[in-house]
Design a protein around this motif. Sequence first.
Motif, short mmCIF file in Angstrom:
data_model
loop_
_atom_site.label_atom_id
_atom_site.label_comp_id
_atom_site.label_asym_id
_atom_site.label_seq_id
_atom_site.Cartn_x
_atom_site.Cartn_y
_atom_site.Cartn_z
N SER A 57 0.83 -1.21 0.00
CA SER A 57 0.00 0.00 0.00
C SER A 57 0.87 1.26 0.00
CB SER A 57 -0.99 0.00 1.17
OG SER A 57 -0.34 -0.24 2.36
N VAL A 58 2.06 1.19 0.61
CA VAL A 58 2.97 2.34 0.50
C VAL A 58 3.41 2.52 -0.95
CG1 VAL A 58 5.32 3.09 1.03
CG2 VAL A 58 3.81 2.41 2.85
N SER A 59 3.58 1.40 -1.67
CA SER A 59 4.02 1.56 -3.05
C SER A 59 2.89 2.05 -3.94
CB SER A 59 4.62 0.26 -3.58
OG SER A 59 3.61 -0.65 -3.86
N VAL A 60 1.61 1.84 -3.55
CA VAL A 60 0.51 2.51 -4.26
C VAL A 60 0.70 4.01 -4.15
CG1 VAL A 60 -1.96 2.97 -4.27
CG2 VAL A 60 -1.16 0.67 -3.93
N LEU A 61 1.08 4.45 -2.95
CA LEU A 61 1.25 5.89 -2.70
C LEU A 61 2.48 6.44 -3.43
CD1 LEU A 61 0.51 8.43 -1.05
CD2 LEU A 61 1.80 7.48 0.82
N MET A 62 3.56 5.66 -3.53
CA MET A 62 4.84 6.22 -3.96
C MET A 62 5.16 6.07 -5.44
SD MET A 62 5.89 7.53 -1.19
CE MET A 62 7.64 7.87 -1.31
N THR A 63 4.61 5.07 -6.12
CA THR A 63 5.05 4.87 -7.51
C THR A 63 4.47 5.93 -8.43
OG1 THR A 63 3.26 3.30 -7.72
CG2 THR A 63 5.45 2.40 -7.48
N PRO A 64 5.31 6.51 -9.30
CA PRO A 64 4.81 7.53 -10.24
C PRO A 64 3.89 6.94 -11.31
CG PRO A 64 7.20 7.61 -10.04
CD PRO A 64 6.76 6.37 -9.38
N PHE B 213 10.78 21.02 -1.73
CA PHE B 213 9.82 21.64 -0.83
C PHE B 213 8.53 20.83 -0.78
CE2 PHE B 213 6.31 24.66 -0.12
CZ PHE B 213 6.64 25.02 1.17
N SER B 214 8.09 20.35 -1.93
CA SER B 214 6.82 19.61 -1.93
C SER B 214 6.99 18.27 -1.22
CB SER B 214 6.32 19.42 -3.36
OG SER B 214 6.84 18.27 -3.93
N VAL B 215 8.18 17.66 -1.34
CA VAL B 215 8.43 16.41 -0.61
C VAL B 215 8.38 16.66 0.89
CG1 VAL B 215 10.22 14.74 -0.04
CG2 VAL B 215 9.69 15.22 -2.41
N PHE B 216 9.00 17.78 1.32
CA PHE B 216 8.99 18.13 2.74
C PHE B 216 7.56 18.34 3.24
CE2 PHE B 216 9.08 21.54 5.94
CZ PHE B 216 9.79 20.88 6.92
N LEU B 217 6.78 19.07 2.42
CA LEU B 217 5.39 19.35 2.78
C LEU B 217 4.59 18.06 2.88
CD1 LEU B 217 4.36 22.20 3.21
CD2 LEU B 217 3.23 22.06 1.01
N LYS B 218 4.80 17.16 1.91
CA LYS B 218 4.09 15.90 1.91
C LYS B 218 4.45 15.08 3.15
CE LYS B 218 3.61 15.33 -3.05
NZ LYS B 218 4.08 14.63 -4.24
N ILE C 62 -2.42 5.47 4.97
CA ILE C 62 -1.77 5.46 3.65
C ILE C 62 -2.79 5.80 2.56
CG2 ILE C 62 -0.60 4.02 1.98
CD1 ILE C 62 0.58 2.52 4.38
N GLY C 63 -4.01 5.23 2.68
CA GLY C 63 -5.03 5.53 1.69
C GLY C 63 -5.41 6.99 1.69
N MET C 64 -5.52 7.58 2.89
CA MET C 64 -5.88 8.99 2.96
C MET C 64 -4.77 9.87 2.39
SD MET C 64 -7.22 11.02 6.24
CE MET C 64 -8.96 11.28 6.14
N LEU C 65 -3.52 9.50 2.67
CA LEU C 65 -2.40 10.25 2.08
C LEU C 65 -2.43 10.14 0.57
CD1 LEU C 65 0.55 9.45 4.45
CD2 LEU C 65 -0.60 11.59 4.12
N CYS C 66 -2.81 8.97 0.08
CA CYS C 66 -2.90 8.75 -1.36
C CYS C 66 -3.92 9.72 -1.96
CB CYS C 66 -3.30 7.31 -1.60
SG CYS C 66 -2.76 6.65 -3.13
N VAL C 67 -5.05 9.91 -1.28
CA VAL C 67 -6.06 10.84 -1.79
C VAL C 67 -5.55 12.28 -1.70
CG1 VAL C 67 -8.36 11.74 -1.42
CG2 VAL C 67 -7.96 9.33 -1.26
N LEU C 68 -4.87 12.60 -0.58
CA LEU C 68 -4.48 14.00 -0.36
C LEU C 68 -3.28 14.41 -1.20
CD1 LEU C 68 -4.86 14.32 3.49
CD2 LEU C 68 -6.36 15.20 1.75
N LEU C 69 -2.34 13.50 -1.43
CA LEU C 69 -1.06 13.89 -2.02
C LEU C 69 -0.96 13.62 -3.50
CD1 LEU C 69 1.38 12.73 0.76
CD2 LEU C 69 0.33 14.94 0.43
N ARG C 70 -1.58 12.56 -3.97
CA ARG C 70 -1.45 12.26 -5.40
C ARG C 70 -2.36 13.15 -6.21
NH1 ARG C 70 1.37 7.59 -6.73
NH2 ARG C 70 1.09 8.41 -8.80
N ARG C 71 -1.98 13.43 -7.45
CA ARG C 71 -2.80 14.32 -8.27
C ARG C 71 -3.45 13.61 -9.44
NH1 ARG C 71 1.49 18.36 -7.40
NH2 ARG C 71 0.74 19.71 -5.74
N ASN C 72 -3.17 12.32 -9.58
CA ASN C 72 -3.83 11.56 -10.64
C ASN C 72 -5.19 11.09 -10.12
OD1 ASN C 72 -4.62 9.43 -12.37
ND2 ASN C 72 -2.53 9.37 -13.13
#
Lengths: 177, 108
Positions: free
Chosen positions: A19-26, A91-96, B25-35
Motif C-alpha cells: 500500500s505504501v508503493s501505491v502511494l509512492m510509484t509515479p 519543498f513539496s516532498v517536505f510538505l508531503k 496510507i489511503g488517505m495520504l494517497c487521496v491528499l497527495l497524489r494528483r492523478n
Amino acid sequence: MDISTIIFIILATIIVVSSVSVLMTPNPIYAAFSLAITMVTMGFLYFSLDADFIAGVQLIVYAGAVMVLFVMVLMLFDLEKETEAYSKGTFSVFLKLMCGLFLTGAVALSVRQSIKGLSDVAKVATPAEQVETIKLLAGRLFTQYVFAFEALGVLLLVIAIGVVAVARSRGGTHARH
Amino acid sequence: MPDISQTAAVTLNHYLALSAIVFTIGMLCVLLRRNLIVMLMGIELMLNAVNLTFVAFAHYSSDISGQIMVFFVMTVAAAEAGVGLALAVSIFKRFKEVNIKFLEHLKG
C-alpha cells in the motif's frame, strides 16, 4: 511465537509495503498492481480471521472486478505524461512528509484513545461453528438486514444506469468541440 | 520478564493498528497524489482498512454482524469505483487530462 503470529506478521508486512508503493510509484499501472497485491493479501488476512466467505468475495469482487475496471480505464490515458507530472521538488516532498506525519499522529492518537477500554479476549470458533458461518450469514442477511439488502440492489441498478449516462455524456456547458 | 508465548499472540489491537496504518496510507494517497485514478485507489485502500476492522471485530466478539457490514461496504465500494471511473473518463474526454494539477480553470 506460534504459526498464526508469523502468518499475521508476514501478511501485515506485505500489506503495508504494497500500500505504501501505491502511494509512492509515479506510474499508475504499477500503483494498480500494488493495489491488487494489497487486496489479495487482505483476502488472506480475512481467511485467517475465520471469515472464509468474505475472503472469497474479496478475491472475486476486489481483486477481480474492481481491479480490472481500474486497469481498463488506465489504458485510456496517456501514462507517459502522467509519470512526468509526478512532482519531485524538495519543498513539496517536505510538505508531503509533514502532512503524512501529522495525519499518522492524529490517527494513532485516536486509535489509542478508542482502544483503551477494550478487553481483547480471543474466542476461537470451533470447526463446527465455522461450517455454520455461511448459513448464519445468509440467515442474518435475509432477515435482519433484508431492507438494506434490497436497497443495495436498487443502488446497484441506479449506478449501472448512471455510469453509462455519465460516461457517454457529451455536450453541456463545458463541451469542447 | 513476561512469558514470550503469552505476549506474542495476535490480538484485536494488532488488527486495529494494521487497519489504521492502511487507512492513513489511503488517505495520504487521496491528499497527495494528483492523478484521479490513483486518488480513487486511495479511497479503495481506506474502504479496505475499514473492512478489516469490521472483520476483526466480528471475529474477536464472535458476532457475525460485522461480516454483513463488510458485504454492504464492498457493494458500495464497487459502485463508487464505477461512478468514479466514469467521471474520470468523462473528465478526460472534455479536458484531455486526468491529472488535477492541470484542471485549474473553472470554465472548461
